[in-house]
Design a protein around this motif. Structure first.
Motif, short mmCIF file in Angstrom:
data_model
loop_
_atom_site.label_atom_id
_atom_site.label_comp_id
_atom_site.label_asym_id
_atom_site.label_seq_id
_atom_site.Cartn_x
_atom_site.Cartn_y
_atom_site.Cartn_z
N UNK A 40 0.85 -1.18 0.00
CA UNK A 40 0.00 0.00 0.00
C UNK A 40 0.89 1.24 0.00
N UNK A 41 0.32 2.35 -0.42
CA UNK A 41 1.00 3.64 -0.37
C UNK A 41 0.20 4.58 0.52
N UNK A 42 0.88 5.20 1.45
CA UNK A 42 0.25 6.17 2.35
C UNK A 42 0.12 7.51 1.64
N UNK A 49 3.01 3.79 -6.35
CA UNK A 49 2.31 2.50 -6.45
C UNK A 49 2.66 1.68 -7.68
N UNK A 50 3.07 2.31 -8.79
CA UNK A 50 3.48 1.54 -9.96
C UNK A 50 4.66 0.63 -9.61
N UNK A 51 5.63 1.17 -8.87
CA UNK A 51 6.80 0.39 -8.48
C UNK A 51 6.43 -0.69 -7.47
N UNK A 55 6.73 -4.84 -7.83
CA UNK A 55 7.48 -5.59 -6.82
C UNK A 55 6.64 -6.67 -6.16
N UNK A 56 5.38 -6.37 -5.86
CA UNK A 56 4.53 -7.31 -5.13
C UNK A 56 3.75 -8.23 -6.04
N UNK A 57 3.55 -7.80 -7.30
CA UNK A 57 2.75 -8.59 -8.23
C UNK A 57 1.26 -8.43 -8.06
N UNK A 58 0.84 -7.36 -7.35
CA UNK A 58 -0.58 -7.15 -7.09
C UNK A 58 -0.90 -5.65 -7.16
N UNK A 59 -2.15 -5.29 -7.46
CA UNK A 59 -2.53 -3.87 -7.44
C UNK A 59 -2.23 -3.25 -6.08
N UNK A 60 -1.90 -1.98 -6.11
CA UNK A 60 -1.54 -1.25 -4.89
C UNK A 60 -2.55 -0.14 -4.65
N UNK A 61 -3.13 -0.14 -3.47
CA UNK A 61 -4.11 0.88 -3.10
C UNK A 61 -3.50 1.89 -2.13
N UNK A 89 3.61 -1.15 3.77
CA UNK A 89 2.99 0.16 3.55
C UNK A 89 4.09 1.19 3.40
N UNK A 90 4.15 1.86 2.27
CA UNK A 90 5.13 2.94 2.11
C UNK A 90 4.54 4.24 2.63
N UNK A 91 5.30 4.94 3.46
CA UNK A 91 4.85 6.21 4.01
C UNK A 91 4.87 7.32 2.98
#
Length: 440
Positions: A40-42, A49-51, A55-61, A89-91
């Protein structure tokens, strides 16, 4: 029903410390090991979120206690915990920057904080900075500290020693290496999909992280960061007001600022989604409404200016009184002229009177909300351009803590603004953007 899994919030004392690289490297490292990772992105952000998604192989919310709201964040974290071995979770900005901040999010949900510090120009001060981040706010969940952009092993030892006896917070050092630097442009990181070596960069970063105590943690070690996520309250259901309607969405390198959650919201409202590329001059698909999201029209102004087949389809759509919602870069595409950073002037599609010019500095940044008769949408603004138009604004967005808002323009069936909406904040208001026919 509660769900639990290992979770960590990757933060920093300021922007530019390398937290996106570390967060993506951590996600990539564990995904490569066969673990189920959700990221996730804070805060408001389209680019990081594209990166994280690669990296995770899944959509990022996105998670934001104001823009997305606590209930939405709780629901997304709870769902992720039910299917993941690790949540990253990225801050946003510095750990305590913004209202709400990444620290607020960490405390609200009990997310242990990993502080990433660019130590390239410090030694003993590293210890003071790490101590301050950990103890500035009582009760902040804590994971440890990682030194980034370190010059070598001797430098790393100096940084570890600066933490004090035993260095209980030390999670390692990542050396400075251009092989896994993530390139930037004027709105932030370059979109990962534009770089053919994006995955190679993430693999290099993951390899570097693997040599640290943080990167060496297996599932058993990650268990010390287990977080319990409570089940959310059921979300109110407004039905499927867009059922039987098709929403055409511009999606390419010029129109790439699309939250995956916005697509999910449109689908949950019953809409069929059809995508097209203005940059490739694709014809507008048969549709009942159009969404032109933001992106980088200024980087592709010449090609977009020449995309007359796509322009003609959109003009006919508007002439038929069918709604169009244009956000930020999608709005610039519709104006009479656009002047990029190089000072050139390009004739655009002439469907919204006015002109736009890129500026040398950021023009606006921050949370905004848009009140519509059907409800209030939350979102944000972030742009380097200025517009002038003979049209009087039909309204303005409002920041949550006062200050200037963004103009909302209406021109026939077209509504346009610099405002980027988070559709899930008001599904009813979202539906109205693609149903109502704005007044002339």
């Amino acid at each position: 029903m509660t769900h639990s899994t290992a979770a960590i919030l990757v933060a920093a004392p300021a922007s530019g410390q390398g937290k996106t690289t570390v967060a993506a490297a951590l996600a990539r490292l564990h995904a490569r090991a066969g673990r189920r990772v959700r990221a996730f992105k804070c805060g408001p952000d389209f680019l990081d979120p594209h990166w994280l998604a690669i990296a995770s192989g899944h959509p990022v919310h996105n998670l934001d206690l104001w823009m997305t709201g606590e209930a939405d964040a709780r629901a997304r974290l709870h769902a992720a915990a039910g299917e993941a071995d690790l949540i990253v979770v990225e801050g946003v900005m510095g750990l305590f920057d913004g209202q709400p901040s990444a620290a607020d999010l960490a405390q609200r949900f009990g997310l242990p904080v990993l502080a990433v510090i660019d130590a390239s120009a410090m030694a003993g001060t590293f210890g003071a900075l790490a101590f301050g981040l950990r103890h500035f706010r009582a009760g902040l969940p804590w994971a440890g500290v990682l030194a980034n952009r370190v010059a070598g092993e001797r430098h790393a030892q100096m940084l570890q020693d600066a933490l004090g006896e035993g260095a209980p917070d030390w999670l390692g050092a990542v050396m400075r290496d251009a092989a896994f630097s993530l390139p930037e442009r004027h709105l932030g990181l370059t979109v990962a999909s534009e770089l053919p070596d994006a995955l190679a960069r993430l693999d290099a970063a993951a390899d570097a992280l693997a040599t640290t105590p943080l990167g060496a943690m297996d599932s058993a070690a990650l268990a010390r960061w287990t977080v319990i996520f409570d089940a959310p309250e059921p979300a109110p259901h407004i039905g499927r007001p867009l059922a039987g309607r098709t929403v055409a969405i511009a999606r390419d390198a010029a129109c790439c600022f699309i939250y995956p959650a916005n697509l999910d919201t449109l689908r949950s409202l019953g809409a069929e989604l059809a995508f097209f590329s203005p940059l490739a001059d694709e014809p507008l698909p048969p549709c009942d409404a159009v969404w032109l999201p933001g992106g980088y029209p200024e980087l592709h102004a010449a090609a977009l200016s020449a995309a007359q087949r796509c322009r003609a389809g959109l003009a006919a759509h508007l002439q038929a009184g069918k709604p169009v919602w244009a956000e930020c870069g999608g709005m610039l595409l519709l104006m009479d002229t656009l002047r990029p950073h190089d000072g050139s002037t390009h004739r655009m599609w002439g469907l919204l009177p006015g002109e736009a010019a890129l500026q040398p500095r950021l023009v606006a940044l921050g949370p905004q909300q848009l009140a519509l008769p059907a409800g209030t949408l939350r979102g944000h603004t972030f742009h380097h351009s200025r517009t002038t138009s003979p049209l009087a604004p039909a309204g303005h967005t409002e920041p949550p803590r006062g200050g200037p808002g963004e103009a909302l323009y209406r021109h026939g069936a077209l509504r346009a603004s610099y405002f980027h909406a988070w559709f899930a904040s008001s599904p009813a208001a979202t539906a109205s953007l693609f149903l109502e026919e704005p007044a002339p």
